[in-house]
Design a protein around this motif. Structure first.
Motif, mmCIF file in Angstrom:
data_model
loop_
_atom_site.group_PDB
_atom_site.id
_atom_site.type_symbol
_atom_site.label_atom_id
_atom_site.label_comp_id
_atom_site.label_asym_id
_atom_site.label_seq_id
_atom_site.Cartn_x
_atom_site.Cartn_y
_atom_site.Cartn_z
ATOM 1 N N GLN A 125 61.491 4.494 -29.916
ATOM 2 C CA GLN A 125 62.435 4.063 -29.026
ATOM 3 C C GLN A 125 61.766 4.715 -27.636
ATOM 4 O OE1 GLN A 125 66.803 4.367 -28.929
ATOM 5 N NE2 GLN A 125 66.995 3.052 -30.453
ATOM 6 N N ASP A 126 61.415 5.889 -27.454
ATOM 7 C CA ASP A 126 61.039 6.505 -26.407
ATOM 8 C C ASP A 126 59.700 5.763 -26.067
ATOM 9 O OD1 ASP A 126 62.973 8.289 -26.197
ATOM 10 O OD2 ASP A 126 62.014 9.961 -26.993
ATOM 11 N N LEU A 127 58.953 5.413 -26.813
ATOM 12 C CA LEU A 127 57.539 4.884 -26.601
ATOM 13 C C LEU A 127 57.805 3.212 -26.014
ATOM 14 C CD1 LEU A 127 55.209 5.902 -29.675
ATOM 15 C CD2 LEU A 127 55.347 6.515 -27.159
ATOM 16 N N GLN A 128 58.823 2.645 -26.769
ATOM 17 C CA GLN A 128 59.029 1.264 -26.265
ATOM 18 C C GLN A 128 59.609 1.334 -24.890
ATOM 19 O OE1 GLN A 128 61.754 0.143 -29.237
ATOM 20 N NE2 GLN A 128 60.370 -1.221 -30.419
ATOM 21 N N ARG A 129 60.553 2.248 -24.456
ATOM 22 C CA ARG A 129 61.180 2.474 -23.221
ATOM 23 C C ARG A 129 60.132 2.900 -22.111
ATOM 24 N NH1 ARG A 129 62.190 6.778 -20.959
ATOM 25 N NH2 ARG A 129 62.208 8.158 -22.802
ATOM 26 N N GLU A 130 59.244 3.802 -22.599
ATOM 27 C CA GLU A 130 58.291 4.206 -21.810
ATOM 28 C C GLU A 130 57.054 3.101 -21.398
ATOM 29 O OE1 GLU A 130 56.169 7.506 -23.636
ATOM 30 O OE2 GLU A 130 58.228 8.859 -23.054
ATOM 31 N N GLN A 131 56.867 1.944 -22.474
ATOM 32 C CA GLN A 131 56.212 0.879 -22.073
ATOM 33 C C GLN A 131 56.996 0.188 -21.020
ATOM 34 O OE1 GLN A 131 52.730 0.512 -23.410
ATOM 35 N NE2 GLN A 131 52.838 -0.989 -21.824
ATOM 36 N N ILE A 132 58.098 -0.300 -21.353
ATOM 37 C CA ILE A 132 58.770 -1.013 -20.417
ATOM 38 C C ILE A 132 58.696 -0.495 -18.823
ATOM 39 C CG2 ILE A 132 61.008 -1.849 -19.854
ATOM 40 C CD1 ILE A 132 61.762 -1.967 -22.520
ATOM 41 N N GLU A 133 58.923 0.667 -18.739
ATOM 42 C CA GLU A 133 58.837 1.435 -17.443
ATOM 43 C C GLU A 133 57.583 1.495 -16.851
ATOM 44 O OE1 GLU A 133 60.201 5.332 -18.281
ATOM 45 O OE2 GLU A 133 62.175 4.996 -18.462
ATOM 46 N N HIS A 134 56.524 1.552 -17.709
ATOM 47 C CA HIS A 134 55.185 1.263 -17.209
ATOM 48 C C HIS A 134 54.828 -0.153 -16.697
ATOM 49 C CE1 HIS A 134 50.816 1.912 -16.651
ATOM 50 N NE2 HIS A 134 50.627 0.778 -17.676
ATOM 51 N N ASP A 135 55.232 -0.821 -17.568
ATOM 52 C CA ASP A 135 55.038 -2.442 -17.105
ATOM 53 C C ASP A 135 55.680 -2.826 -15.914
ATOM 54 O OD1 ASP A 135 53.677 -2.494 -19.371
ATOM 55 O OD2 ASP A 135 55.084 -3.649 -20.660
ATOM 56 N N TYR A 136 56.994 -2.427 -15.769
ATOM 57 C CA TYR A 136 57.810 -2.948 -14.569
ATOM 58 C C TYR A 136 57.785 -1.806 -13.397
ATOM 59 C CZ TYR A 136 59.316 -6.650 -17.245
ATOM 60 O OH TYR A 136 59.600 -7.933 -18.158
ATOM 61 N N HIS A 137 56.970 -0.747 -13.451
ATOM 62 C CA HIS A 137 57.009 0.273 -12.462
ATOM 63 C C HIS A 137 56.674 -0.300 -11.094
ATOM 64 C CE1 HIS A 137 55.819 3.790 -10.086
ATOM 65 N NE2 HIS A 137 56.691 4.348 -10.646
ATOM 66 N N ASP A 138 55.664 -0.961 -11.027
ATOM 67 C CA ASP A 138 55.125 -1.609 -9.746
ATOM 68 C C ASP A 138 56.171 -2.705 -9.044
ATOM 69 O OD1 ASP A 138 52.947 0.325 -9.884
ATOM 70 O OD2 ASP A 138 51.453 -1.391 -10.425
ATOM 71 N N ARG A 139 56.861 -3.065 -9.981
ATOM 72 C CA ARG A 139 57.830 -4.054 -9.268
ATOM 73 C C ARG A 139 59.113 -3.357 -9.083
ATOM 74 N NH1 ARG A 139 56.668 -9.380 -13.265
ATOM 75 N NH2 ARG A 139 58.785 -8.537 -13.726
ATOM 76 N N LEU A 140 59.479 -2.386 -9.760
ATOM 77 C CA LEU A 140 60.791 -1.572 -9.416
ATOM 78 C C LEU A 140 60.601 -0.830 -8.034
ATOM 79 C CD1 LEU A 140 61.669 -0.356 -12.955
ATOM 80 C CD2 LEU A 140 63.101 -1.949 -11.521
ATOM 81 N N THR A 141 59.393 -0.360 -7.921
ATOM 82 C CA THR A 141 59.155 0.662 -6.524
ATOM 83 C C THR A 141 59.730 -0.175 -5.397
ATOM 84 O OG1 THR A 141 57.527 1.871 -8.027
ATOM 85 C CG2 THR A 141 57.721 2.311 -5.498
ATOM 86 N N PRO A 142 59.431 -1.452 -4.996
ATOM 87 C CA PRO A 142 59.857 -1.930 -3.840
ATOM 88 C C PRO A 142 61.500 -2.030 -3.851
ATOM 89 C CG PRO A 142 58.007 -3.243 -4.588
ATOM 90 C CD PRO A 142 58.198 -2.190 -5.785
ATOM 91 N N ALA A 143 61.890 -2.396 -5.081
ATOM 92 C CA ALA A 143 63.401 -2.635 -4.889
ATOM 93 C C ALA A 143 63.995 -1.243 -4.556
ATOM 94 C CB ALA A 143 63.804 -3.103 -6.365
ATOM 95 N N PHE A 144 63.629 -0.213 -5.127
ATOM 96 C CA PHE A 144 64.063 1.078 -5.027
ATOM 97 C C PHE A 144 63.989 1.419 -3.662
ATOM 98 C CE2 PHE A 144 64.067 1.559 -9.839
ATOM 99 C CZ PHE A 144 65.738 1.489 -9.870
ATOM 100 N N GLU A 145 62.831 1.246 -3.060
ATOM 101 C CA GLU A 145 62.569 1.678 -1.612
ATOM 102 C C GLU A 145 63.448 1.093 -0.776
ATOM 103 O OE1 GLU A 145 60.323 3.478 0.314
ATOM 104 O OE2 GLU A 145 58.871 4.158 -1.421
ATOM 105 N N GLN A 146 63.890 -0.351 -1.160
ATOM 106 C CA GLN A 146 64.862 -1.017 -0.210
ATOM 107 C C GLN A 146 66.305 -0.327 -0.495
ATOM 108 O OE1 GLN A 146 64.464 -5.200 -0.750
ATOM 109 N NE2 GLN A 146 65.856 -5.549 0.860
ATOM 110 N N LEU A 147 66.545 -0.104 -1.848
ATOM 111 C CA LEU A 147 67.875 0.541 -1.817
ATOM 112 C C LEU A 147 68.010 1.763 -1.317
ATOM 113 C CD1 LEU A 147 68.690 -0.439 -5.825
ATOM 114 C CD2 LEU A 147 69.850 -1.041 -3.503
ATOM 115 N N LYS A 148 66.961 2.657 -1.170
ATOM 116 C CA LYS A 148 66.838 4.065 -0.701
ATOM 117 C C LYS A 148 67.652 3.921 0.509
ATOM 118 C CE LYS A 148 62.992 5.623 0.723
ATOM 119 N NZ LYS A 148 62.851 6.086 1.962
#
Length: 152
Positions: A125-148
């Motif tokens: 599960q950790d490996l699957q979760r980490e893969q998802i986090e890696h795959d989406y990190h670049d798309r999540l960052t702008p959303a979190f920048e805006q939410l900040k």
């Protein structure tokens, strides 16, 4: 003499009706004042709750951006907070990626259920979760920048 008796009775009835009308008016005013107080109290609570949700989104987003919180945890927390804000589609659109990633990570075991997993399943599960986090990190960052810095 009968005229005076009738006039006295009429005046007494008018006085009684006036007292009843005044009491009813005062009761209506009291009920209206209480209704306004309750509505104001509710509005104050909703405003305080909204402020808390927005501040929580700001903090969680900043924490993620500093690298102090993993993407899955940030996504899960922010998704719940965004739901609490009850945003319209246009307001929520910039954060759709959070919903997308949430749908991918929500089924992973957490807390006691995660601890109860055999080590190999936990690692899987950790490996699957980490893969998802890696795959989406670049798309999540702008959303979190805006939410900040979001105010809503």
């Amino acid at each position: 003499m009968i005229n005076w008796i009738l006039i006295s009775i009429a005046l007494a009835v008018i006085a009684l009706l006036s007292v009843v009308a005044i009491r009813m008016t005062l009761k209506v005013r009291a009920v209206e004042a209480e209704r306004k107080r309750v509505l104001q109290e509710r509005a104050d609570k909703e405003q305080a709750q909204r402020k808390y949700l927005v501040e929580s989104l700001n903090v969680i987003s900043a924490t993620f951006l500093k690298g102090e919180l993993n993407a899955s945890e940030a996504v899960i927390r922010c998704k719940v907070l965004l739901d609490g804000l009850v945003l319209n589609e246009q307001e929520r659109a910039p954060y759709q990626i959070i919903e997308t990633v949430y749908q991918l990570v929500k089924e992973f075991d957490t807390h006691a259920a995660r601890k109860a997993l055999p080590a190999n399943q936990r690692m899987k599960q950790d490996l699957q979760r980490e893969q998802i986090e890696h795959d989406y990190h670049d798309r999540l960052t702008p959303a979190f920048e805006q939410l900040k810095d979001a105010k809503f």
